[in-house]
Design a protein around this motif. Structure first.
Motif, PDB file in Angstrom:
ATOM      1  N   LEU A  54     -39.859  12.089  19.136  1.00  0.00           N
ATOM      2  CA  LEU A  54     -39.243  11.437  17.985  1.00  0.00           C
ATOM      3  C   LEU A  54     -38.956   9.966  18.298  1.00  0.00           C
ATOM      4  O   LEU A  54     -39.096   9.091  17.453  1.00  0.00           O
ATOM      5  CB  LEU A  54     -37.940  12.163  17.644  1.00  0.00           C
ATOM      6  N   GLY A  55     -38.572   9.718  19.541  1.00  0.00           N
ATOM      7  CA  GLY A  55     -38.291   8.351  19.963  1.00  0.00           C
ATOM      8  C   GLY A  55     -39.530   7.476  19.936  1.00  0.00           C
ATOM      9  O   GLY A  55     -39.454   6.259  19.865  1.00  0.00           O
ATOM     10  N   GLY A  56     -40.707   8.125  19.988  1.00  0.00           N
ATOM     11  CA  GLY A  56     -41.965   7.376  20.029  1.00  0.00           C
ATOM     12  C   GLY A  56     -42.393   6.855  18.666  1.00  0.00           C
ATOM     13  O   GLY A  56     -43.277   6.005  18.587  1.00  0.00           O
ATOM     14  N   ILE A  57     -41.800   7.344  17.598  1.00  0.00           N
ATOM     15  CA  ILE A  57     -42.219   6.858  16.282  1.00  0.00           C
ATOM     16  C   ILE A  57     -41.273   5.742  15.833  1.00  0.00           C
ATOM     17  O   ILE A  57     -40.179   5.589  16.373  1.00  0.00           O
ATOM     18  CB  ILE A  57     -42.265   8.000  15.234  1.00  0.00           C
ATOM     19  N   SER A  58     -41.731   5.015  14.818  1.00  0.00           N
ATOM     20  CA  SER A  58     -40.949   3.841  14.408  1.00  0.00           C
ATOM     21  C   SER A  58     -39.606   4.271  13.819  1.00  0.00           C
ATOM     22  O   SER A  58     -39.490   5.364  13.260  1.00  0.00           O
ATOM     23  CB  SER A  58     -41.735   3.040  13.378  1.00  0.00           C
ATOM     24  N   PRO A  59     -38.580   3.376  13.929  1.00  0.00           N
ATOM     25  CA  PRO A  59     -37.240   3.746  13.446  1.00  0.00           C
ATOM     26  C   PRO A  59     -37.243   4.147  11.972  1.00  0.00           C
ATOM     27  O   PRO A  59     -36.538   5.065  11.569  1.00  0.00           O
ATOM     28  CB  PRO A  59     -36.407   2.490  13.663  1.00  0.00           C
ATOM     29  N   GLU A  60     -38.086   3.470  11.133  1.00  0.00           N
ATOM     30  CA  GLU A  60     -38.096   3.789   9.700  1.00  0.00           C
ATOM     31  C   GLU A  60     -38.564   5.213   9.467  1.00  0.00           C
ATOM     32  O   GLU A  60     -37.988   5.972   8.699  1.00  0.00           O
ATOM     33  CB  GLU A  60     -39.022   2.827   8.918  1.00  0.00           C
ATOM     34  N   ARG A  61     -39.635   5.572  10.163  1.00  0.00           N
ATOM     35  CA  ARG A  61     -40.173   6.921   9.997  1.00  0.00           C
ATOM     36  C   ARG A  61     -39.199   7.969  10.579  1.00  0.00           C
ATOM     37  O   ARG A  61     -39.047   9.050  10.031  1.00  0.00           O
ATOM     38  CB  ARG A  61     -41.523   7.032  10.709  1.00  0.00           C
ATOM     39  N   ARG A  62     -38.583   7.593  11.681  1.00  0.00           N
ATOM     40  CA  ARG A  62     -37.656   8.525  12.328  1.00  0.00           C
ATOM     41  C   ARG A  62     -36.490   8.872  11.383  1.00  0.00           C
ATOM     42  O   ARG A  62     -36.072  10.006  11.269  1.00  0.00           O
ATOM     43  CB  ARG A  62     -37.118   7.875  13.609  1.00  0.00           C
ATOM     44  N   VAL A  63     -36.027   7.825  10.674  1.00  0.00           N
ATOM     45  CA  VAL A  63     -34.892   8.050   9.775  1.00  0.00           C
ATOM     46  C   VAL A  63     -35.283   9.014   8.653  1.00  0.00           C
ATOM     47  O   VAL A  63     -34.492   9.856   8.243  1.00  0.00           O
ATOM     48  CB  VAL A  63     -34.372   6.704   9.220  1.00  0.00           C
ATOM     49  N   GLU A  68     -49.211  12.206  10.759  1.00  0.00           N
ATOM     50  CA  GLU A  68     -47.777  12.483  10.576  1.00  0.00           C
ATOM     51  C   GLU A  68     -47.023  11.235  10.135  1.00  0.00           C
ATOM     52  O   GLU A  68     -46.143  11.294   9.288  1.00  0.00           O
ATOM     53  CB  GLU A  68     -47.192  13.053  11.868  1.00  0.00           C
ATOM     54  N   GLY A  69     -47.402  10.087  10.718  1.00  0.00           N
ATOM     55  CA  GLY A  69     -46.739   8.826  10.362  1.00  0.00           C
ATOM     56  C   GLY A  69     -46.959   8.480   8.909  1.00  0.00           C
ATOM     57  O   GLY A  69     -46.030   8.071   8.184  1.00  0.00           O
ATOM     58  N   GLU A  70     -48.204   8.680   8.454  1.00  0.00           N
ATOM     59  CA  GLU A  70     -48.520   8.357   7.052  1.00  0.00           C
ATOM     60  C   GLU A  70     -47.734   9.269   6.101  1.00  0.00           C
ATOM     61  O   GLU A  70     -47.261   8.825   5.055  1.00  0.00           O
ATOM     62  CB  GLU A  70     -50.026   8.528   6.800  1.00  0.00           C
ATOM     63  N   ILE A  71     -47.646  10.521   6.492  1.00  0.00           N
ATOM     64  CA  ILE A  71     -46.886  11.464   5.647  1.00  0.00           C
ATOM     65  C   ILE A  71     -45.447  10.984   5.521  1.00  0.00           C
ATOM     66  O   ILE A  71     -44.869  10.935   4.426  1.00  0.00           O
ATOM     67  CB  ILE A  71     -46.933  12.892   6.241  1.00  0.00           C
ATOM     68  N   LEU A  72     -44.860  10.556   6.653  1.00  0.00           N
ATOM     69  CA  LEU A  72     -43.466  10.095   6.613  1.00  0.00           C
ATOM     70  C   LEU A  72     -43.333   8.828   5.768  1.00  0.00           C
ATOM     71  O   LEU A  72     -42.353   8.657   5.041  1.00  0.00           O
ATOM     72  CB  LEU A  72     -42.952   9.864   8.037  1.00  0.00           C
ATOM     73  N   ASP A  73     -44.342   7.953   5.854  1.00  0.00           N
ATOM     74  CA  ASP A  73     -44.296   6.728   5.036  1.00  0.00           C
ATOM     75  C   ASP A  73     -44.314   7.067   3.549  1.00  0.00           C
ATOM     76  O   ASP A  73     -43.585   6.484   2.739  1.00  0.00           O
ATOM     77  CB  ASP A  73     -45.484   5.832   5.376  1.00  0.00           C
ATOM     78  N   LEU A  74     -45.193   8.039   3.188  1.00  0.00           N
ATOM     79  CA  LEU A  74     -45.302   8.413   1.777  1.00  0.00           C
ATOM     80  C   LEU A  74     -44.008   9.054   1.279  1.00  0.00           C
ATOM     81  O   LEU A  74     -43.563   8.800   0.167  1.00  0.00           O
ATOM     82  CB  LEU A  74     -46.486   9.373   1.580  1.00  0.00           C
TER      83      LEU A  74
END
Lengths: 387, 138
Positions: A216-225, A124-130
């Protein structure tokens, strides 16, 4: 139920059941005429000289009120929640399960194929980064990201644990005292018992929401945004795949672009079909449609929003989920690409000069030569050229 | 051979759909509910005599038959049931099946006494006051 409460009838409460006055016709009167007959019917009781018949279990009535009287229940729910909870604003973020399914299940499926990524599944994190890489170029993303940081704090404040500590309603009262009462005397009990039920439901919903917030709080602020950005704008299109919010809070249209493609007719002549979006909505049944004004042998008319004539073997799913949405979209796109055969009679229309009397769509304007630069360069594929 | 045909005809008649007719209770109970009748109506039935019938008939030589919506099956409260049963017992006559208002209930008994052979085709479309007036003129 309102009809009963306003009826002015006298009812009897006994052992948690509601007894209503017995109605008569000659058969019923004959059946219960004798005392012996009356004693055979356990559901009948005589109170103050009148006969009453057992009807509803009051606990069951309260538990199923939302099914029996859905509209009235919704009205009561609205009234109750307005006291506790300010109405949701237009801009309220809602990260619903449908949006999550689209972002984390459907989008990677189409994206990976068109972008040449390896077949390994993305986290999920990678998807948000992309996604972040793709949307950072958008002019409003920077400003919105700042706004969202504040908005997110506001959103959290609305679902903080102390909100769950609303003053708990009193225990629902036991059914009204047993015996003969006026029907309208049931009203206070019903009001209290429904308030309790609504409160418990709302508490459960808020607890789920809080759990989501914590995740949601557990993921990095950049991904959360990125995630909050998508929830806020309700729209995204990357590499031909996209979604757009249909209506609040969590209903979307998901689409895949076909790009330009060509089909050939019986005589081998080629027709160039422009790009269009094949879409399904999160509201079942998941039936693929074209969004643009479009014509195609598998579409009935030349109009937007038409359902695509899909294979009979494919039943549009009745439940929205990631895999179901992928299957429906692929079925729709594949139908436009390969389900038309220049030899078999399939679909609504035929390409070519042979006009049927009922044929209202003409494809002559789409005709191109085989020497068309797109065909020669291989950019445009003749999808039904199996020779 | 005749016996076989008889059996066949009998069975065919039994299998045929029969017209659903509302019961007499259904009809009287519907009038009781529609016009909100109570025990005062029963007392009225005890009081009406031949002179009252004459007056009722004369006052309505041409009277329209009122409409009445009948349910398929009628269920009544205990009070309505007792009143319906009492009316049916007091006015026991076949013309009740064609009554459509309290006045026709009252007039059904004298009309039946004067001419018990009126067919339903006559009773159904015409008001009992009109029919009784004709009988009184004979």
């Amino acid at each position: 139920m309102e009809q009963l409460l306003n009826s002015g009838l006298e009812v009897v409460i006994k052992s948690g059941f509601l007894y209503l006055p017995l109605l008569f016709d000659p058969e019923i009167a004959g059946e219960i005429g004798s005392q012996q007959g009356l004693s055979r019917h356990f559901s009948l009781i005589r109170v103050s000289g009148k006969l009453f018949i057992q009807t509803l279990d009051l606990a069951s009535l309260a538990a199923n009120y939302h099914r029996i009287h859905a509209e009235e229940y919704e009205r009561r729910r609205g009234e109750f929640l307005r006291k506790l909870w300010p109405p949701a604003g237009e801009g309220e973020l809602f990260l619903g399960p449908n949006l999550k399914a689209i972002i984390f299940r459907v989008l990677p499926h189409f994206w990976r194929r068109s972008s040449g990524f390896s077949r390994k599944s993305l986290g999920e994190g990678e998807i948000l980064d992309l996604i972040r890489e793709k949307i950072e170029d958008l002019p409003d993303f920077g400003k919105m990201a700042e706004d969202l940081a504040q908005s997110f704090a506001w959103h959290r404040s609305r679902t903080l644990p102390q909100r769950l500590g609303w003053e708990e309603p009193e225990e629902p009262p036991a059914p009204p005292e047993e015996g003969l009462i006026a029907a309208k005397d049931l009203r206070p009990w019903l009001r209290q018992v429904l308030a309790r039920k609504i409160w418990e439901e709302e508490k459960g919903r808020l607890e789920d929401s809080l759990k989501e917030q914590e995740e949601l709080g557990g993921i990095s602020p950049e991904r959360r945004v990125v995630l909050l950005y998508l929830a806020a704008v309700g729209f995204l299109e990357i590499d031909g795949f996209g979604f757009t919010r249909l209506r609040l809070p969590d209903e979307y249209i998901i689409y895949q672009r076909t790009g330009e493609f060509a089909l050939k007719d019986f005589l081998g002549r080629v027709y160039l079909f422009p790009d269009c979006r094949v879409a399904v909505s999160t509201l079942p049944p998941l039936k693929p449609v074209v969004l643009e004004k479009y014509k195609h042998p598998l579409l009935q008319r030349h109009a937007p929003g038409q359902a695509i004539c899909i294979s009979q073997d494919f039943a549009p799913p009745n439940v929205f989920s990631g895999p179901n949405a992928i299957a429906a979209l692929e079925e729709g796109v594949n139908a436009l690409f390969v389900n038309y055969s220049s030899r078999a009679i399939r679909g609504y229309h035929k390409l070519g000069d042979v006009k049927q009397p009922y044929q209202i769509v003409d494809f002559d304007d789409l005709k191109i030569s085989r020497d068309h630069p797109g065909i020669v360069s291989g950019r445009i594929e003749i999808k039904n050229d199996f020779t | 051979m005749d016996l076989k045909r008889n059996f066949k005809t009998g069975r065919a008649q039994e299998a045929r759909k029969k017209l659903f007719l509302p019961s007499r209770f259904n009809l009287v109970s519907s009038i009781v509910k529609a016009y909100g009748l109570d025990n005062a109506f029963l007392r009225l039935l005890d009081r009406v005599d031949e002179r009252a019938f004459h007056n009722l008939a004369k006052s309505a030589k041409i009277k329209e038959k009122p409409g009445l919506t009948l349910p398929l099956f009628s269920l009544a409260t205990e009070a309505e049931y007792l009143l319906t049963a009492a009316i049916m017992e007091k006015l026991d006559n076949p013309y009740l099946d064609n009554a459509r208002d309290p006045e026709e209930l009252v007039l059904s008994a004298p009309l039946y006494r004067r001419n018990p052979a009126l067919p339903p085709e006559v009773l159904a479309p015409r008001h009992f006051a009109e029919l009784l007036a004709e009988e009184l003129e004979k």
